[in-house]
Scaffold this active site. Structure first.
Site, PDB file in Angstrom:
ATOM      1  N   LYS A 182       0.812  -1.227   0.000  1.00  0.00           N
ATOM      2  CA  LYS A 182       0.000   0.000   0.000  1.00  0.00           C
ATOM      3  C   LYS A 182       0.840   1.269   0.000  1.00  0.00           C
ATOM      4  CE  LYS A 182      -4.593  -1.356   1.101  1.00  0.00           C
ATOM      5  NZ  LYS A 182      -4.472  -2.760   1.576  1.00  0.00           N
TER       6      LYS A 182
ATOM      7  N   SER B 165       1.273  -9.885  -0.530  1.00  0.00           N
ATOM      8  CA  SER B 165       0.951  -8.457  -0.424  1.00  0.00           C
ATOM      9  C   SER B 165       1.362  -7.790   0.873  1.00  0.00           C
ATOM     10  CB  SER B 165      -0.552  -8.282  -0.655  1.00  0.00           C
ATOM     11  OG  SER B 165      -1.287  -9.180   0.169  1.00  0.00           O
TER      12      SER B 165
END
Ligand SMILES: *Cc1c(COP(=O)(O)O)cnc(C)c1O
Length: 333
Positions: A62, A315
């Site tokens: 992110k 991720s």
């Protein structure tokens, strides 16, 4: 139709935006390694590669999108600062990016947010404001601070600069292994898979892009079935970073996923736990539940259409280590 770039172009975002993001992000986020998953490759008889977004300074991808969003702000906006209610990977990313750019960052959270999460956000240098007994009240405070103090909200996925930032992962994959057959991407709001799909389908439409969510409360999956963004009940899951809705007024990511992603699959909690244990004991990596969903799919032998060379996007790694130790157990499964 999957891979329909012309249609996805309707959202006004293209490959060029991802190259622009890449230039902006150079030197500010990590260009992450793509490494072989030797044990998993041997176990399923395919070549499996792992994209280690876990090596970003905040432990999750992110940072790409948040940094790109903040870099795109005007001088005036930068002087005002940013606000978010996320205490997870997005909140950390916003705080980290704001500190790097010497901007004010405010994270609003409810009294229910556990101390370790509070501290993780504080360590990134953000201002913390505690309000109310739940996420909704924290959001109310964030909205008020945006109104009264001119702070700028930074969306976690439904934003062109955020999607373009996450899309830089797709460019790196094309550089490192243009011969991939498929990419397995954890899916929640769709910023990650939307960006990756846009980058990859622009150059190599035959590479299959598969989104994977947890079986409990998968908002994008339910929305695709319904043909429009809908709400689902949020449930507890090991893949906590994949929780939450896609927004009933979703502008970008629903259309991107609908038009560019080949397939969306769901995995259950047991499969996620087994995948976390596998990655830890066999590949010697720590990943959070959300990052393990692709591995979960492969370990269940659901390989149809994935081809010989498969990439899993790992991720993030933000998991409480006591909980992690309980999940992966005391010895190799
Ligand atoms: C946010 C997040 C995702 C999902 O990304 P979306 O853009 O919301 O689809 C997956 N894994 C981790 C670790 C995340 O933090």
């Amino acid at each position: 139709m999957a891979g329909d770039l012309a249609k996805a172009g309707g959202v006004g975002l293209g490959l060029r935006d991802i190259f622009v993001a890449r230039r902006a992000l150079a030197g500010r986020v990590t260009r992450t390694p793509l490494v072989p998953a030797r044990a998993l490759s041997a176990a399923i008889g395919r070549e499996v590669l792992l994209k280690l977004e876990t090596t970003q300074p905040t432990g999750a991808f992110k940072l790409r999108g948040a940094t790109n969003r903040l870099l795109a702000m005007s001088e005036d906006e930068r002087a005002r600062g940013v606000v978010t209610v996320s205490t997870g990977n997005h909140g950390r990313a916003v705080a980290h990016a704001a500190r790097a750019l010497r901007m004010r960052a405010v994270v609003c959270m409810s009294r229910l947010v556990p101390d370790n999460k509070r501290q993780a956000v504080a360590r990134e240098g953000a201002e913390i404001h505690i309000h109310g007994a739940g996420q909704d009240e924290a959001q109310t405070l964030a909205d008020r601070m945006a109104r009264e103090e001119g702070l700028i909200p930074v969306p976690p996925f439904d934003d062109a600069h955020v999607v373009a930032g996450q899309g830089t992962i797709g460019l790196e994959l094309l550089e490192d292994r243009p011969d991939l057959d498929s990419v397995l991407v954890p899916l929640s709001g769709g910023g990650l898979i939307g960006g990756i799909a846009l980058a990859i389908k622009s150059a190599a439409p035959a590479i299959r892009i598969v989104g994977i969510s947890m079986a409990k409360g998968a908002a994008m999956h339910a929305s695709l079935e319904a043909g429009r963004p809908i709400e689902v009940v949020e449930e507890h899951s090991l893949a906590d970073s994949l929780g939450g809705g896609i927004g009933l007024d979703n502008r970008l990511t629903f259309a991107l996923v609908r038009d560019l992603v080949d397939d969306v699959q769901l995995v259950d909690e047991d499969a996620i736990a087994r995948a976390m244990a596998h990655v830890f004991w066999q590949e010697r990596l720590v990943v959070e539940g959300a990052a393990a969903v692709g591995i979960a799919l492969l370990l269940e032998g659901r390989l149809d259409g994935l081809g010989q060379r498969i990439c899993c996007i790992l991720s993030g790694n933000n998991v409480d280590m006591d909980a992690f130790a309980r999940i992966v157990g005391p010895s190799s499964p």
